[in-house]
Design a protein around this motif. Sequence first.
Motif, PDB file in Angstrom:
ATOM      1  N   ALA A 161     -10.549  -4.044   7.047  1.00  0.00           N
ATOM      2  CA  ALA A 161     -10.486  -4.762   5.767  1.00  0.00           C
ATOM      3  C   ALA A 161     -11.440  -4.137   4.753  1.00  0.00           C
ATOM      4  N   TYR A 162     -12.639  -3.782   5.191  1.00  0.00           N
ATOM      5  CA  TYR A 162     -13.609  -3.127   4.310  1.00  0.00           C
ATOM      6  C   TYR A 162     -13.068  -1.790   3.804  1.00  0.00           C
ATOM      7  N   THR A 206      -9.995  -0.924   3.492  1.00  0.00           N
ATOM      8  CA  THR A 206      -8.910  -1.189   2.546  1.00  0.00           C
ATOM      9  C   THR A 206      -9.469  -1.502   1.169  1.00  0.00           C
ATOM     10  N   ILE A 207     -10.417  -2.413   1.106  1.00  0.00           N
ATOM     11  CA  ILE A 207     -11.000  -2.801  -0.184  1.00  0.00           C
ATOM     12  C   ILE A 207     -11.689  -1.615  -0.845  1.00  0.00           C
ATOM     13  N   TRP A 240      -3.810  -0.366   6.943  1.00  0.00           N
ATOM     14  CA  TRP A 240      -5.151  -0.819   7.292  1.00  0.00           C
ATOM     15  C   TRP A 240      -5.269  -2.335   7.192  1.00  0.00           C
ATOM     16  N   LEU A 241      -4.657  -2.913   6.169  1.00  0.00           N
ATOM     17  CA  LEU A 241      -4.720  -4.361   6.008  1.00  0.00           C
ATOM     18  C   LEU A 241      -3.982  -5.078   7.139  1.00  0.00           C
ATOM     19  N   TRP A 243      -0.727   3.665  -0.941  1.00  0.00           N
ATOM     20  CA  TRP A 243      -0.466   2.252  -0.668  1.00  0.00           C
ATOM     21  C   TRP A 243       0.014   2.030   0.761  1.00  0.00           C
ATOM     22  N   CYS A 271      -3.189   1.835   2.718  1.00  0.00           N
ATOM     23  CA  CYS A 271      -3.880   0.562   2.475  1.00  0.00           C
ATOM     24  C   CYS A 271      -3.178  -0.605   3.163  1.00  0.00           C
ATOM     25  N   VAL A 272      -1.864  -0.635   3.093  1.00  0.00           N
ATOM     26  CA  VAL A 272      -1.116  -1.717   3.746  1.00  0.00           C
ATOM     27  C   VAL A 272      -1.271  -1.622   5.265  1.00  0.00           C
ATOM     28  N   ALA A 307      -6.087  -4.861  10.176  1.00  0.00           N
ATOM     29  CA  ALA A 307      -7.210  -5.797  10.072  1.00  0.00           C
ATOM     30  C   ALA A 307      -6.782  -7.200  10.487  1.00  0.00           C
ATOM     31  N   VAL A 308      -5.687  -7.654   9.922  1.00  0.00           N
ATOM     32  CA  VAL A 308      -5.206  -9.006  10.232  1.00  0.00           C
ATOM     33  C   VAL A 308      -4.828  -9.128  11.701  1.00  0.00           C
TER      34      VAL A 308
END
Length: 96
Positions: free
Chosen positions: A39-40, A42-43, A73-74, A67, A70-71, A77-78
């Motif tokens: 998450a870190y 990604t941000i 990685w997100l 993108w 990023c998606v 994370a979830v």
Amino acid sequence: MRRFLELAQRAKWPTLAALVVLLGATYLDWYWVWGLFFAYWTITSIVTRQAFIVQTVRRDENPVLFWLICVAWLVLAVLVILYDAFPDVAATWIGD
């Protein structure tokens, strides 16, 4: 001794600390910590407009790839956080 002090001043202490935390979390089977790092990352990537996997990918030059990273990685994370928070539910998702 002087050389050691110069090296210590140039060291990337936050990066070294993160590496120790990730290794410790892996040893303890705390994979949710990896989720927080994903998450870190990604941000940080969204803010800096660049991501790094094998190469640096800049949002302005390769927006689709940026993108996708990023998606991914997100989502990781979830999934990792949920997997550790709800292992019984996660086991049904992956067929254990």
